[in-house]
Design a protein around this motif. Structure first.
Motif, PDB file in Angstrom:
ATOM      1  N   GLU A  59       5.549  -4.546   4.950  1.00 55.54           N
ATOM      2  CA  GLU A  59       4.928  -4.133   3.814  1.00 55.54           C
ATOM      3  C   GLU A  59       7.089  -3.972   2.972  1.00 55.54           C
ATOM      4  O   GLU A  59       7.623  -4.177   3.172  1.00 55.54           O
ATOM      5  N   TYR A 101       5.017  -0.995  -4.358  1.00 50.35           N
ATOM      6  CA  TYR A 101       4.792  -1.538  -2.957  1.00 50.35           C
ATOM      7  C   TYR A 101       3.665  -2.721  -2.747  1.00 50.35           C
ATOM      8  O   TYR A 101       2.804  -2.809  -4.669  1.00 50.35           O
ATOM      9  N   VAL A 103       1.767  -6.105  -0.243  1.00 51.12           N
ATOM     10  CA  VAL A 103       1.949  -6.364   1.213  1.00 51.12           C
ATOM     11  C   VAL A 103       1.606  -8.151   1.448  1.00 51.12           C
ATOM     12  O   VAL A 103       0.896  -8.405   1.033  1.00 51.12           O
ATOM     13  N   PRO A 193      -0.466   0.744   4.295  1.00 55.40           N
ATOM     14  CA  PRO A 193      -0.664  -0.568   4.111  1.00 55.40           C
ATOM     15  C   PRO A 193      -0.024  -0.165   2.353  1.00 55.40           C
ATOM     16  O   PRO A 193      -1.522   0.147   2.177  1.00 55.40           O
TER      17      PRO A 193
END
Length: 392
Positions: A59, A101, A103, A193
């Motif tokens: 991540e 974020y 992943v 995640p």
């Protein structure tokens, strides 16, 4: 949004595969504008439950105020010592929103699972379950790099502490990572995640009150023994190891004049390097003994150091110029050494034991190169964790 890094045409023609296994030193894309810390590694799952293939992921977090695009960057993975590196080139656009974020996974199928935003396929191979190194770079600029250590638990992600603001310097400190705790709201899942990480177990959560620590000698919780000025002395510095890379083999030795704990002590250099030592475990240093602080606690990659008391994340300067190392506690200076000479590769700089007090260890003549007859581990000159020899 700031300028997006662009691959040069020649490299694009070479890397028509879209994602290639690049050996270190191979041609890499030209990038513009990337700086260390523009994106930060915050979580990884090297050992999923069941088969690792196709289920590993990591991540990234964007701490900036504008979205960034990973196009042109290299994502790489290697062994803890940096060997056997494999790299993946982002040729397609992969956006990471501000304060958001993304992943990245080794998904081998056409459809991505819900928690993965982009696949690097099989390019990086399998991440090491006993430790490894992952990072992103733009040409010669390392945007972020994390070295993780085992043991890795199957199905449990390693997370950067959710109590801390993600930072590319602070996440070099191994003590700021932990196994993801179980989530009661997600069926006990041990990963997060694509969202903010939960907090690692702190001293209160672990049943260790503030101003206390867990002694590894007795297995009991006790009050911290805080050092005062004059209790700790910096006695030896390895700023330029030869047997291993600087990032794995640099170390600092300290000597205690009374029983103290290094929990809460800060080690800093002449620049921006700063590491806060300790967690819930007592960093015990008995009177009349030496302790080693090192870039890596793994003896297999740090050149064969004795057991390391604590680790620090910043590098030690080894050229000519003004250098300094300081130990402090709550802004109170405990000890400081300064020097201007360049380090000799593979040779530590040691304090003459006859000058082992904080009033005499700051003079240039108090330090000298370790004699060549005293070697450790893989052959560098030094006496880490042991008595120094008189300067001649």
């Amino acid at each position: 949004m700031r300028a997006v890094p662009i691959c040069c045409l020649a490299v694009t023609l070479v890397l028509v595969c879209g994602a290639c296994d690049l050996a270190p030193g191979a041609v890499e894309p030209a990038c513009e504008g990337w700086r260390p810390g523009d994106v930060v590694l915050t979580e990884l799952l090297p050992d999923p439950e069941g088969t690792d293939t196709g289920q590993e992921w990591m991540e990234l977090y964007n701490p900036g105020r504008s979205a960034v695009d990973l196009r042109g960057l290299l994502l790489y993975a290697a062994r803890p010592d940096g060997s056997q590196e494999k790299a993946y080139l982002f040729e397609a656009s992969v956006s990471v929103e501000a304060r958001g974020y993304v992943v990245l996974g080794d998904v081998r199928s056409e459809s991505l699972p819900a928690h993965v935003n982009h696949s690097y396929s099989d390019i990086l191979g399998s991440l090491g379950n006993s430790g490894g190194l992952v990072g992103l770079r733009c040409g010669d600029v390392v945007v972020d790099e994390v070295r993780y250590t085992g043991p890795i638990r199957s199905g449990v992600a390693r997370i950067y502490d959710g109590k801390l603001v993600p930072d590319a310097l602070d996440n070099d400190e191994v003590s700021r990572w932990c196994d993801a705790p179980a989530s009661a709201s997600d069926g006990g899942m041990r990963a997060s995640p694509g969202v903010a990480n939960p907090a690692c177990a702190g001293t209160e959560d672990a049943g260790v009150p503030a101003d206390s620590c867990l002694s590894s000698r007795t297995g009991t919780v006790r009050s911290l023994s805080r050092p005062r000025p004059g209790d700790l002395v910096i006695t030896e510095v390895m700023a330029d190891p030869k047997a291993v890379a600087d990032a794995q083999g640099e170390w600092v030795e300290v000597y205690a004049l009374r029983d103290v704990d290094l929990n809460g002590v800060t080690l800093t250099n002449e620049g921006s390097g700063r590491t806060l030592l300790g967690d819930s475990r007592c960093l015990e240093l008995r009177a009349g003994t030496h302790g080693v602080l090192a870039r890596s606690a793994e003896a297999t990659i740090n050149g064969g150091l004795p057991p390391v008391l604590g680790s620090f994340a910043f590098g030690l300067s080894n050229g000519e110029g003004s250098h300094a190392l300081r130990l402090s506690l709550d802004e109170m200076l405990l000890d400081e050494v300064a020097w201007t000479s360049a380090a000799t590769p593979g040779v530590s700089r040691q304090l003459d034991p006859a000058r082992r007090d904080v009033t005499r260890n700051d003079a240039p003549e108090s330090f000298c190169p370790t004699p060549k007859d005293f070697r450790f581990g893989k052959g560098d000159q030094g006496t880490p964790g042991a008595e120094n020899r008189p300067c001649t």
